[in-house]
Structures are given as C-alpha cells and as structure tokens.
Design an enzyme around this catalytic site. Structure first.
Site, PDB file in Angstrom:
ATOM      1  N   GLY C  41       0.586  -1.231   0.091  1.00  0.00           N
ATOM      2  CA  GLY C  41      -0.078   0.277  -0.047  1.00  0.00           C
ATOM      3  C   GLY C  41       1.055   1.536   0.014  1.00  0.00           C
ATOM      4  O   GLY C  41       1.715   1.248   0.857  1.00  0.00           O
ATOM      5  N   ALA C  45      -0.860   5.760   4.800  1.00  0.00           N
ATOM      6  CA  ALA C  45      -0.097   4.454   5.337  1.00  0.00           C
ATOM      7  C   ALA C  45       1.277   4.170   5.495  1.00  0.00           C
ATOM      8  O   ALA C  45       1.578   4.085   5.521  1.00  0.00           O
ATOM      9  CB  ALA C  45      -1.483   3.958   6.225  1.00  0.00           C
ATOM     10  N   ARG C 338     -21.412  12.134  11.287  1.00  0.00           N
ATOM     11  CA  ARG C 338     -21.891  11.742   9.753  1.00  0.00           C
ATOM     12  C   ARG C 338     -22.909  10.361   9.538  1.00  0.00           C
ATOM     13  O   ARG C 338     -23.974  10.657   9.162  1.00  0.00           O
ATOM     14  CB  ARG C 338     -20.681  10.660   9.733  1.00  0.00           C
ATOM     15  CG  ARG C 338     -19.090  12.293   9.048  1.00  0.00           C
ATOM     16  CD  ARG C 338     -18.318  11.671   8.048  1.00  0.00           C
ATOM     17  NE  ARG C 338     -17.664  12.713   7.634  1.00  0.00           N
ATOM     18  CZ  ARG C 338     -16.315  12.058   7.283  1.00  0.00           C
ATOM     19  NH1 ARG C 338     -16.241  11.523   7.092  1.00  0.00           N
ATOM     20  NH2 ARG C 338     -15.567  13.251   7.498  1.00  0.00           N
TER      21      ARG C 338
HETATM   22  C1  FAD Z   1     -13.312  10.926  -1.395  1.00  0.00           C
HETATM   23  C2  FAD Z   1     -13.411  10.816   0.187  1.00  0.00           C
HETATM   24  C3  FAD Z   1     -12.723  11.194   0.760  1.00  0.00           C
HETATM   25  C4  FAD Z   1     -12.470  11.647   1.802  1.00  0.00           C
HETATM   26  N1  FAD Z   1     -11.855  12.097   2.639  1.00  0.00           N
HETATM   27  C5  FAD Z   1     -11.597  12.792   4.263  1.00  0.00           C
HETATM   28  C6  FAD Z   1     -11.021  13.642   4.779  1.00  0.00           C
HETATM   29  O1  FAD Z   1     -11.475  14.645   4.201  1.00  0.00           O
HETATM   30  N2  FAD Z   1     -10.333  13.248   5.764  1.00  0.00           N
HETATM   31  C7  FAD Z   1     -10.616  12.076   6.532  1.00  0.00           C
HETATM   32  O2  FAD Z   1      -9.056  12.503   7.521  1.00  0.00           O
HETATM   33  N3  FAD Z   1     -10.160  11.391   5.761  1.00  0.00           N
HETATM   34  C8  FAD Z   1     -10.815  11.313   4.326  1.00  0.00           C
HETATM   35  N4  FAD Z   1     -11.663  10.646   3.729  1.00  0.00           N
HETATM   36  C9  FAD Z   1     -10.909   8.418   4.425  1.00  0.00           C
HETATM   37  C10 FAD Z   1      -9.170   8.211   4.573  1.00  0.00           C
HETATM   38  O3  FAD Z   1      -9.023   8.992   2.955  1.00  0.00           O
HETATM   39  C11 FAD Z   1      -8.726   7.343   3.427  1.00  0.00           C
HETATM   40  O4  FAD Z   1      -9.536   6.310   4.961  1.00  0.00           O
HETATM   41  C12 FAD Z   1      -7.199   6.981   4.226  1.00  0.00           C
HETATM   42  O5  FAD Z   1      -6.949   7.892   2.872  1.00  0.00           O
HETATM   43  C13 FAD Z   1      -7.042   5.521   3.734  1.00  0.00           C
HETATM   44  O6  FAD Z   1      -5.926   5.865   3.794  1.00  0.00           O
HETATM   45  P1  FAD Z   1      -4.982   4.115   3.124  1.00  0.00           P
HETATM   46  O7  FAD Z   1      -3.631   4.677   3.102  1.00  0.00           O
HETATM   47  O8  FAD Z   1      -5.333   2.917   4.846  1.00  0.00           O
HETATM   48  O9  FAD Z   1      -5.073   3.648   2.054  1.00  0.00           O
HETATM   49  P2  FAD Z   1      -5.335   4.188   0.540  1.00  0.00           P
HETATM   50  O10 FAD Z   1      -4.905   5.441  -0.194  1.00  0.00           O
HETATM   51  O11 FAD Z   1      -6.844   3.501   0.272  1.00  0.00           O
HETATM   52  O12 FAD Z   1      -4.454   3.422   0.238  1.00  0.00           O
HETATM   53  C14 FAD Z   1      -4.271   1.848  -0.401  1.00  0.00           C
HETATM   54  C15 FAD Z   1      -3.407   1.928  -1.027  1.00  0.00           C
HETATM   55  O13 FAD Z   1      -3.222   0.129  -1.103  1.00  0.00           O
HETATM   56  C16 FAD Z   1      -2.374  -0.168  -2.686  1.00  0.00           C
HETATM   57  N5  FAD Z   1      -3.159  -1.412  -2.560  1.00  0.00           N
HETATM   58  C17 FAD Z   1      -5.150  -1.817  -2.536  1.00  0.00           C
HETATM   59  N6  FAD Z   1      -5.274  -3.596  -1.989  1.00  0.00           N
HETATM   60  C18 FAD Z   1      -3.415  -3.774  -2.508  1.00  0.00           C
HETATM   61  C19 FAD Z   1      -3.561  -4.909  -3.361  1.00  0.00           C
HETATM   62  N7  FAD Z   1      -4.139  -6.417  -2.977  1.00  0.00           N
HETATM   63  N8  FAD Z   1      -2.244  -5.256  -3.192  1.00  0.00           N
HETATM   64  C20 FAD Z   1      -1.231  -4.408  -2.934  1.00  0.00           C
HETATM   65  N9  FAD Z   1      -1.600  -3.174  -3.479  1.00  0.00           N
HETATM   66  C21 FAD Z   1      -3.078  -2.490  -2.488  1.00  0.00           C
HETATM   67  C22 FAD Z   1      -3.104   0.775  -3.136  1.00  0.00           C
HETATM   68  O14 FAD Z   1      -2.118   0.282  -4.168  1.00  0.00           O
HETATM   69  C23 FAD Z   1      -2.535   1.541  -1.945  1.00  0.00           C
HETATM   70  O15 FAD Z   1      -1.872   2.352  -2.520  1.00  0.00           O
HETATM   71  C24 FAD Z   1     -11.658  10.145   2.729  1.00  0.00           C
HETATM   72  C25 FAD Z   1     -11.829   9.019   1.380  1.00  0.00           C
HETATM   73  C26 FAD Z   1     -12.870   8.889   0.943  1.00  0.00           C
HETATM   74  C27 FAD Z   1     -12.935   7.874   0.196  1.00  0.00           C
END
Ligand code: FAD
Ligand code: HEM
Ligand code: FES
Lengths: 221, 246, 646
Positions: C41, C45, C338
């Site tokens: 990912g 994070a 929300r």
């Molecule tokens: C439209 C929208 C608006 C939002 N607005 C806000 C906000 O204003 N404030 C706030 O705090 N939060 C907000 N959120 C929530 C927040 O953005 C997310 O919860 C957070 O960014 C998730 O980050 P992450 O690093 O966990 O995952 P992600 O950013 O989803 O990253 C996932 C990563 O994992 C990789 N990946 C996934 N599956 C696999 C796999 N099987 N194999 C290899 N790689 C894989 C992908 O390529 C990607 O790099 C929002 C969410 C959305 C959808």
C-alpha cells in the site's frame, strides 16, 4: 568546432534561442531605420548609412555577433525541432484539436521561410559587398557598391517585390509569436505585465514588417 | 444516444495495434465517458472478447489515472476535467468518437489505451521533494508563509500527474508537469534551500527521458484538468536560469 | 487462538506512549540494512510508513496496484486533517481531540490508541508543513482551520478541497526520495494476493504483476499491510474502482483477526445515485456543511412536485422548509457527526419528503451563506467542489441547492491490531483504514488522514522495531522455501479456478448484485430478518459466482477481468462476515443502526452492558468458518455517556 552546446539542457537552449531572437529583433529595428532612408529621393542618407555599416569597426564586431546570432538561433531551433519530432514516434490518428494560437505551431516553418529570404537577401547585398558577386548597377564614385540603386533596381522587378512582401509577412508571423514566447522562455511571465508584453509583441510584429513593406509599396506609387 | 467508437486496441507493448470500430446504442446522456466504456466492456465480455483496457481508479478527477485522447483532445471535449469527469451529454447523438492512448516516446503503450507513465515518477525521484526526515520538524506555525505564496504554491501543487500536458503538446513536452512541481516548492520557504539542485536535476531527467521541448504553444495549459498555468513554466525557466548563473 | 492482548502500556493515559517509547527495543543502525520490510500500500499509511522506515535505514519493498504510489485513494480525501494545535485559541487540547474521537466513535474504540493518536496529531502537521504541504493560510501567514462534524472547535487543517491529495503527495515525495536513495524499492502495478507465513511469523507475500500476469514471491522479515478500506463490498461507494479487501481478506484467512466488520460509515453528503450504469459515488466534502444548510420541504405535496420537476427548490418558501438537522440538533446543527446526519436524511426520505427524481435526495443549500459572505468567499472555499458537482449533475449549485444523499464511504472495522499495530500473526502489521484501531463505531471527519499518517510516520516506525530487534539474527530467507512455493500454488490455483469457470456472467454483474444486497439489508438500517436474509442471498450469489462467472483472456497476461474477479471473490466472502457481525451486535451504535434498538426519537440505543467489546473474528475454515473473540473495552479516563448532539 565545439559541439558542447548540443548537450545543453533543453531550457538552456531555449534561453539562448530567445536571447538571440530578441537580439535579432533589435537588429531588425536598426535595419529598418536604415532602409527607411530609401524613402528619400536623395540617396546620400542611405548610402552613407550603408557605408558606415560597412566600414565602422564597432559595427564590424557586431556583424560577427549578428551572423553568429543568426546561425546559432537557426541551429538551436533546428536541434530543438528534431528532438520534438522524435518525442512522439507514434502519431495520433486525429490531429490535436486543442485550441491554441494558430501560428505557434509553425515556428520552424516560418523560420525556414525567413531563412530562405535571408539567403536571397545576403546574395543580393552582402555578396556584392564582399565582392563575391558583380553589382548589377554601377558603383559609387568612392568605389563602394551603390545599394540605393541596387534596392531600387530590385524593387523594380515585380517578382522580387511580391516575394519580398510575402517573406516579410512570414517574418511578421514568426515574430508575432516570438516576442511573448521569448519572455516566457526567459522566465518573465507575470500577470501584471503580460498584457503589455503581448501588446508590444503584436505592435512590433505588425509595425516592423509594415515598415519594411512600405518601401516597395512606396516605389510602386 | 448512439455512438460509433473507434478504439485503439493493442495486445501488449510489443504488439502492433489497430483501431477497432464498435457501435453502442442507448447510452444515457448522464453516463460518464468511462461508464460508457464500462457498458461496452460488459458487452465485449458477453461476446467472450477481451474488454478494452484503460487506466482508471478514483473516477472523480483526482488520482490522475484516467488518460484518454478523445477526438483529438486529451480528456475529451470539455475543459478543466479528466476523462472520468467527462459526460456523454458533451457529445451529439450518432457521433463518431475516436479514442487513442496518450502518445509520447516516454509513455509507451502497455495495452490498448493504457500507457506507462512511470517517467513522471522518475522525474519526481530526482528532486520533487524536500529532504526532511520524519520527526524533528519545527512547529508548523514557526515559519510564516504569506497567504499569496501559499495559494500560488497550491495552484501548482494541484497537479494530478495525469500527463494530459504531454499528450496535448505537439512536442510531447513535460514542461508543465515538471514546472508545477518545481513551482510548488520554489514558492515555499521550506523549498528554497534545495531549489537550485531540484530544478537542475529534474530538468536533466526530463530531457534524458526523451520528452520534447517547449515551444510555447500553451496547449498544455488548455488541456490541464487542474488549470495549471504556463506561468509555472516561466517560473521554472527563471529558477533554472538562477540555478545556472545565480 | 489465545486471549486477545492489546498490549496497552502501563501508566496514566497521557504517559503511556512516552513510556512505551522509553522502554521498547530498538534496532541498531547497522542491523537495519539487513532487515527487509514489506509494505503493501502506498496510501497515506503505506507511503508514510515505507518512507519513514527507509529513512531509518531498513530495506523496504513497497507495493501498490496503481502505476504510481501517488494515485492511492487517499488522494481523494477532500476536507481536511485534524490536529490538537489549538491555533484558534478556542479551547482545543490533546485531551479534547481524544475525547471527541472516542465519543464520536460511540465508545467502541480503545482509550490507549486514541489518546496516542491525538498526541501525535500535532507532529503530523509540523512534519507535513516541513515537507511543503501547502495548507490554507490566513492573511497573517499563519495556518487556517475549519470546523468538521462532531467537534465544537475548529481544528481541521486543509489544503483547499484537496487535503488528501496534498498530504499524499507529501508522503509520496518522501517516498520518492527514499526510492532514489535505494532504501525503498517500489513494485507498482503489483497486487498482493497471498501472505507467506513461516514458523508462525509473517515472512513474505505473493504478488501478481498486473502487466505480465506472473505471480512473484517476496520475502520480508516483517510485513505491513496498508491497503485501505473495504467499502467496495457495497459496489457503489466513494472508494476507487480498484479499492479492495483482498490483502486483508487473505491475511484474515491466514490467521489475522478481523475486528468489527459491520462498522461501516455512510457519509451524508454524496451526489445521489442516478442510474444503474453508475460505477461509483462522488463525495461532496463534509466541509460543505460549514456553510451549507440541509433541508427538505415541510409538505409532502411540495416534495412530490419537486420530484416531478413541476416546481424548483427556490420556489419553496422559507417557512415551508424543514431544516431538520437544525431542528433536531440545535447545538451541533448541520455539523452533527456523519452517522447522525445520514440517518436523519434517510428518515426524511423514507417518510416521503425526499427530493430529486428518485426521491432519495435532500438539499444542501448555500443561498443563505452566499447572501451573507458573498459568492466570492464561497467560491474560494469550495470552488472545486462546486465545479465537480456541476460537471456531474449538470446543474449550477450557486443557483440551485445541491442535492445530496448518503453513501458508503469508510470502514471503521478492519484487521484487529494491538497497541503496536501488530495483528494476531507475529510480524504482520496493519495500518490506516485497513485496521480497526481508532474510530470505534463511527469516524469523525478529518480523522482518517490523521490516523493514516500517525500510523505510518509516528507509530509503526517505532513499534515495528520492538519486533524486528529480535529478528536481527534471521538471515534473508530464500523464496524457494516450501512455504513460498505453497503460497504461490494456492494463489495460482485460486486464479486458475476463476479462469476455468467459463460461465455466462461478467464480474461486474456479480459485484452489482452484491452491492444491491448489501445496501438493502446491511446498509444504513439493519434488522434481524434482513440480515439473515442477506446472509442467505450472499451465499446464493457466491455459489452462482463460482458457477457462472465469465472471464475472457488468459491467466498469464494483463487481464483486468481476472483482477476484478479475484477482488469480488473476496468481497463475496467478506460480505457474509460483515452481515454476520451486524447480526451478532444487537445494539445500535455509531454507524451501526439496528432498527430494533432505537430510542423513541430514532436515536441509537447502545447496550454498554453486553456489547462494550471489540468483536474480533477468527477464520477457522470449514462450514461455519467464523469464530468471534471479544476484546472488552475499558474506559478509565472517560465517562461513558449517551452520545448527544442536541
Ligand atoms: C472521497 C473520500 C474523501 C475522504 N475525505 C477525508 C477527509 O477529508 N478527511 C479524512 O480524514 N479522511 C477522509 N477520507 C478517508 C481517508 O481518505 C482514507 O481513509 C485514507 O486515506 C485511507 O488511507 P490508507 O493509506 O489506509 O489507504 P489508501 O489510500 O486507500 O491506499 C491503499 C493502498 O493500498 C494499495 N493496495 C490496495 N490493495 C492492494 C493489494 N491487494 N495489493 C497491493 N496493493 C494494494 C493501493 O495501491 C494503495 O496504494 C476520505 C475518503 C474518501 C474515499
Ligand atoms: C530576423 C530573423 C529572426 C528573428 C528576429 C527571430 C526571432 C525569434 C524569437 C524572438 C523567437 C522566440 C524564442 C522563444 O520561443 O523562446 C524565435 C523562435 C524561433 N525561431 Fe526565430 N527568429 C528569426 C529567424 C529565424 C530563422 C531563420 C529560423 C530558422 C529556421 C528561426 C527558427 C525559430 C524557431 C524554430 C523558433 C521556435 C523556438 C521555440 O519556440 O522553441 N528563426 N525566433
Ligand atoms: S480515474 Fe482518477 S482522475 Fe480519472
């Protein structure tokens, strides 16, 4: 010859290109000033100026810079263009329909036309001065070529006149885009003076060519 | 609405591609362009044919993955949008729509309409960062940044790296992309210490990768979905000049 | 499985994290190079973790399924990120951020984790500013804040409507720097499809190269999963097309527990559904509720006319409008959390007051604030969101009120992790939206970005060393080991099985069907008969999937249908667990509304006596494959109350 400029980064080349282009634009004003002397019935102003340009040592130094400038501008322009053609090996089926100013896309072609004109122009005047070519009209009493009469003689030929006007218009087109572009390439783009630059560029690219065209037109009437 | 689609199909990077024509009927005008392709793909799957491959992920104009050259324009016939934000109401019933991948030497086709844009990552890796390690940063308000600088920086930082600028440019130049990143950092006090090295390295990489040069046609600005201005290019030229002589 | 141990450090709440750091084991610099860490990912994070681990000197392998780390779905976050800076002098503090988050989560999250989150929130802002994130500023040049739901203070930092993008680009730039330095190796367009466990510890993954279709083996002394949320189990959500649960589902099947799968968040302000060809839902940032007022007509006849487009919203007189949030929750008004806002919208629409063609929409109106602040100010604040709305809906939101409706947005549930963010498999960590840690039953706005970055920048780089310090004597293992071989084979078999079905229906067909079931029965309002029915329907659909799926093309080349099929196969299993968890939790809390458990006014009725626990599910295989474990939640600092926003 040292070809290290070939390895210059794209932006360095662009900066040189625009500096030399602007320099050439200044020269065009000077040249026009001299040419406008042709409008006088009395040939002495023009011939004096031509004589001065042909003999003064400062001007001689400038001449070298000028030729260097032309060559460099053209050479770099061609190098950049060759690379640009290579950067898209597979072309689009549908030509780009993005709305951009029309002539901006044809700088190399307008440049090439200007280059052809330049060669003809050099052959007509500079070669005579160098003595590589026989003057079509008698020389002045001091032995120098009588460019005033050469010019009048050339403009008396309709073919040459039309060609000249067309070439000058193409030069205008080249300059129309150039001025603003040169400032952009040099990193000068600011919303508070962009419109002045643009206006100046437009005025320049219309007024200067008009000035050049004025001469044969004047002769015609 | 009914459409005739002429779509570039290419099995893989090495294969020779060709245009294939498809007819699509009864598409809602509220459908987005990619949803229209989804419908086409659904039909292809039903005919046991391979669906058309194209890049897409967020479908809201921010990830920068979608990248189609539609009827002669990157991201199609609307301004300030990405392909996923294009809607079929922008077309007329019965239109012929030609869909091509981005074309540029540094963006080779992977399959059908999907291209490889990792060249952009390579440029960022050269200097598109501020060399700060995690931990130990001063308080966020310790350095004051004028609102105007922050806003301008944000204008440039809005780039989504989609590559429409390269696709639109007659020279396949990446100047707008690179300058957006250079400007983003150059406008902030935090970015100043590395400014010279950054612009030098990023430009060198851009050249090395085979992008074309800028000839100031400004097509990039017109097609940029995030309306990034060519004044960023001027800023980069300025930064570059300083880096060389300053 | 033994007792779940959250490993919360000793000491008073405010000193736990400091205590932990003071006493944990660290890895010495020369040994770091010899230790490989896999990070799956590149979202907030993943990218922040990979970059920070690289900076520390570990050898990192980083995976994402997109072409570039910069495209992870964190990029789509619009509104902002919270921190307890108290720059506005409005009474904020670490404690208050902690308190709001626990309360917002309806008392279903851990005190220890949440307090740490609030503690490091300030460092995140400092770090991001140092990285060059162009946060919004005031004319003074100081940082600006806005308000988000569920808080009485202004603590949200933002970069226009693109906060997630800017934060992600910050993390991406740090990551890019490490890639150049060689500490991080990036594997783009690679999808993790299997975990490799050796002697009880996570030691590697199997990933599919999406371009060549080949399965590849990767070794790591530890494995970090940061693959985002599983909202796409509902098909239509605000997630990206590729967002998937495959990585977390595979680690779940290998022994990591899955906590509170039923805690999903429905976001109140999304653009309503408009057709069955629709592929995703677009969020309109919560920040809009700062200046927009939500209403529906007071009279059903007006609603009816609006639906038929006989009149326009503007023609409804002020006294005939029902600003139902302001009416029901005068203290928080339009800025209630929300879950509350979503339920209220659903309530009004179900009661027949909804607008829009389908009747499933409410108005978000800016008329008043445009009048008060001027169009320019509104444009400056939300210009890009308004533009986005207009492009999709083809209506000008400056003139007509926006139409919005709730949509699936975020998953609070996820892989169970302890204080160190380690799962129940030693050496396997889970960060970001993929884990369950900090948001309880409901997440407050602007706190997911905070959590993702806290996990990646400031928590994992410490806690992982506590584990790795014991691994320094373990040499890099060959990927020829039988465990790798076996994992690759099982993944390969699964994919070939999918290819061999050769039925008649496309993957999207199944995904859409699943989405309908989930939204209908496991969506905003849940009840026992519905959930039971859903479980049955999901099973039937899953059987059909494995009998009647069609994937054209081949296994050993790029195959987008196969990619999707593999993800949907996992969703079809996860969906059942989600419904099962919802069925088991016989209370309403946060985003989980069980219709049987409501107050007479339609508010959530929590049952702290019986359900104040984390439901951690274990995969046991067989016919009834899911077994629940409980981690009791203890509140020492906070007095547990009913959540009131009135
Ligand atoms: C439209 C929208 C608006 C939002 N607005 C806000 C906000 O204003 N404030 C706030 O705090 N939060 C907000 N959120 C929530 C927040 O953005 C997310 O919860 C957070 O960014 C998730 O980050 P992450 O690093 O966990 O995952 P992600 O950013 O989803 O990253 C996932 C990563 O994992 C990789 N990946 C996934 N599956 C696999 C796999 N099987 N194999 C290899 N790689 C894989 C992908 O390529 C990607 O790099 C929002 C969410 C959305 C959808
Ligand atoms: C009197 C003669 C000329 C003048 C005053 C002149 C001036 C200029 C100027 C000012 C520019 C703008 C530079 C920039 O874009 O930054 C320019 C561009 C250009 N010129 Fe000329 N030029 C002249 C002749 C020529 C000739 C003979 C050629 C040759 C073939 C030529 C080819 C080009 C090309 C290709 C460009 C575009 C460069 C680019 O934008 O990248 N020019 N010229
Ligand atoms: S799919 Fe993300 S920008 Fe279009």
């Amino acid at each position: 010859m040292n070809f290290s400029f070939l390895r210059f980064s794209s932006i360095t080349k662009k900066i040189w290109m625009s500096l030399l282009g602007l320099f050439l634009m200044v020269f065009l004003i000077l040249h026009l000033g001299i040419n406008l002397c042709l409008l006088r019935k009395d040939p002495t102003w023009f011939n004096d100026a031509a004589y001065f340009m042909g003999t003064n040592y400062v001007i001689k130094v400038f001449e070298v810079i000028l030729f260097g400038g032309f060559i460099f501008h053209i050479l770099v322009g061609i190098i950049l263009q060759l690379r640009n053609w290579r950067s898209r090996p597979v072309r689009y089926k549908i030509n780009p329909r993005t709305d951009t100013p029309f002539f901006t896309k044809y700088m190399i072609y307008t440049g090439a036309v200007v280059f052809i004109f330049l060669v003809i122009h050099l052959m007509n005047f500079y070669f005579i001065k160098l003595g590589w070519k026989e003057s079509p009209v008698p020389s002045l009493p001091n032995g120098h070529p009588d460019f005033y009469v050469v010019a009048r003689w050339l403009f008396s030929q309709p073919f040459y006149t039309v060609l000249y006007i067309v070439f000058i218009i193409v030069l205008g087109v080249h300059l129309y885009h150039s001025f603003r572009a040169a400032f952009q390439s040099l990193g000068l783009n600011h919303k508070s003076y962009n419109s002045s630059i643009e206006t100046f560029g437009i005025v320049y690219s219309i007024v200067i060519p008009l000035g050049y065209i004025l001469i044969p037109i004047y002769y015609l009437i | 609405m009914d459409f005739t689609l002429k779509i570039w199909r290419q099995k893989n990077a090495k294969a020779k591609g060709k245009f294939v024509t498809y007819n699509l009927k009864d598409v809602s005008s509220n459908c987005s362009f990619l949803e229209m392709l989804d419908i086409l793909n659904e039909q292809l799957v039903h005919q046991n044919e391979e669906p058309v491959v194209f890049d897409t992920d967020c479908r809201e104009g921010i990830c920068g993955l979608c990248s189609l050259y539609i009827n002669g324009r990157p991201h199609g016939p609307d301004d300030a949008i990405t392909t996923c934000q294009l809607h079929m109401r922008k077309f007329k019933d019965g239109d012929i729509i030609v869909v091509e991948p981005w074309r540029a030497r540094p963006f080779p086709v992977i399959k059908d309409l999907m291209v490889d844009r990792t060249a952009f990552d390579a440029i960022i890796q050269e200097g598109g960062f501020i060399s700060v390690n995690t931990g130990g940063a001063p308080d966020a308000n310790a350095i004051i940044i004028p609102k105007e600088a922050a806003e301008l920086s944000m204008d440039a930082a809005a780039c989504i790296g989609c590559g429409a600028c390269v696709a639109a440019c007659k020279n396949a130049s990446a100047m707008l992309f690179v300058s957006a990143k250079v400007s983003h950092f150059a406008l902030l006090p935090q970015g100043k210490p590395e400014a010279k090295e950054r612009v030098r390295k990023m430009v060198a990489k851009m050249d090395e990768l085979g992008f074309g040069n800028c000839t100031n046609t400004f097509a990039c600005e017109v097609e940029c979905p995030k309306l990034i201005s060519v004044s960023t290019i001027a800023r980069m030229n300025r930064e570059f000049l300083w880096a060389k002589i300053g | 499985m033994t007792e779940l141990n959250a490993k919360i450090p000793e000491g008073p709440l405010a000193e736990k994290w400091a205590n932990y750091k003071a006493h944990q084991n660290l890895v010495n610099p020369t040994n770091k190079r010899k230790l490989d860490v896999i990070v799956v990912g590149t979202g907030l994070a993943g990218a922040s973790a990979a970059a920070s681990l690289g900076e520390l000197g570990f050898t990192v392998k980083n995976f994402c399924y997109q072409d570039s780390p910069r495209r992870a779905h964190s990029i789509a976050a619009q509104g902002g990120i919270n921190a307890a800076k108290n720059y506005q002098n409005d009474g904020d503090s670490i404690y208050r951020l902690f308190y709001d988050t626990i309360k917002g989560g309806d008392y279903r999250s851990r005190e220890g984790n949440v307090y740490r989150l609030a503690e490091v929130s300030n460092e995140i802002i400092d770090h991001c500013v140092a990285q060059g994130v162009p946060f919004a500023r005031e004319y003074s040049g100081l940082l600006d804040n806005r308000s988000f739901g569920g808080a009485l203070v202004s603590r949200t930092f933002y970069a226009r409507g693109q906060t997630g993008q800017q934060l992600l680009l910050g993390a991406y730039s740090a990551l890019s720097r490490q890639i150049k330095l060689g500490t991080v190796k990036l594997y783009n367009r690679h999808e993790m499809i299997e975990l490799v466990v050796i002697d009880g510890k996570a030691r590697g993954i199997i990933a599919r190269d999406l371009i060549t279709g080949k399965l590849e083996r990767y070794f790591g002394h530890a494995v970090v999963i940061a693959t985002g949320g599983y909202g796409n189990v509902f098909y239509l959500s605000t997630n990206a097309m590729g967002s998937n649960a495959s990585a977390i589902w595979q680690i779940f099947k290998k022994g990591a527990m899955f906590a509170n799968p039923c805690f999903t968040q429905i976001h109140p302000t999304c653009i309503p559904v408009h057709g069955d060809y629709q592929s995703k839902l677009t969020l309109m940032s919560e920040s809009l509720r700062n200046d927009g007022r939500i209403w529906v007509p007071k009279n059903k006849e007006d609603a009816e006319k609006l639906r038929k487009k006989q009149i326009r919203a503007k023609e409804i007189k002020e006294e005939d409008r029902d600003y139902y949030l302001e009416r029901r929750y005068p203290a928080y008004g339009n800025l209630v959390p929300r879950d509350v806002a979503s339920r209220a919208a659903k309530e009004r629409c179900d009661a027949g007051y909804g607008v829009g063609e389908s009747g499933f929409a409410v108005y978000l109106d800016f008329e008043e604030s445009i009048g008060r602040l001027g169009k320019y100010v509104i444009e400056e604040r939300y210009g890009n969101l308004f533009q986005m709305y207009e492009k999709i809906v083809n209506e000008n939101p400056y003139e007509n009120p926006m139409m919005i409706y709730p949509a699936v947005h975020y998953t609070m549930g996820g892989i169970w992790v302890d204080y160190e963010l380690m799962t129940t498999i030693p050496g396997l960590y889970c960060l970001g939206e993929a884990n369950f840690s900090d948001h309880g039953a409901n997440r407050l706005g602007a706190s997911a970005l905070m959590q993702g970055l806290a996990d990646g920048y400031f928590v994992l780089p410490y806690t992982i060393q506590n584990f790795l310090s014991n691994e320094i004597r373990v040499p890099r293992m060959s990927t020829d080991r039988p465990e790798f071989e076996e994992a690759e084979k099982s993944a390969g078999d699964r994919l070939s099985k999918l290819m061999r079905i050769k039925g008649n229906k496309s993957v999207d067909h199944f995904h859409k069907e699943l989405g309908k079931i989930m939204w209908e029965y496991v969506g905003m309002g849940r009840n026992e008969p519905g959930l039971t029915k859903a479980i049955n329907l999901i099973r039937i659909l899953r059987d059909d999937f494995w009998k009647d799926l069609r994937i054209p093309g081949n296994l050993d080349e790029m195959n987008i249908e196969l990619e999707k099929a593999n993800r949907v196969a996992d969703f079809l299993e996860l969906a059942e667990l989600l419904a099962l968890d919802a069925l088991e939790r016989k209370e309403s809390c946060g985003g989980h509304l069980r219709e049987e458990y409501q107050t007479p006014e339609g508010e959530c009725l929590r049952n702290d006596k019986d359900y104040m626990y984390v439901a951690a599910w274990e995969y046991t295989g067989g016919n009834n494959p899911y077994k629940m474990h409980k981690e009791e939640l203890k509140y020492e600092e906070i007095e547990v109350k009913q959540r009131i926003y009135k």
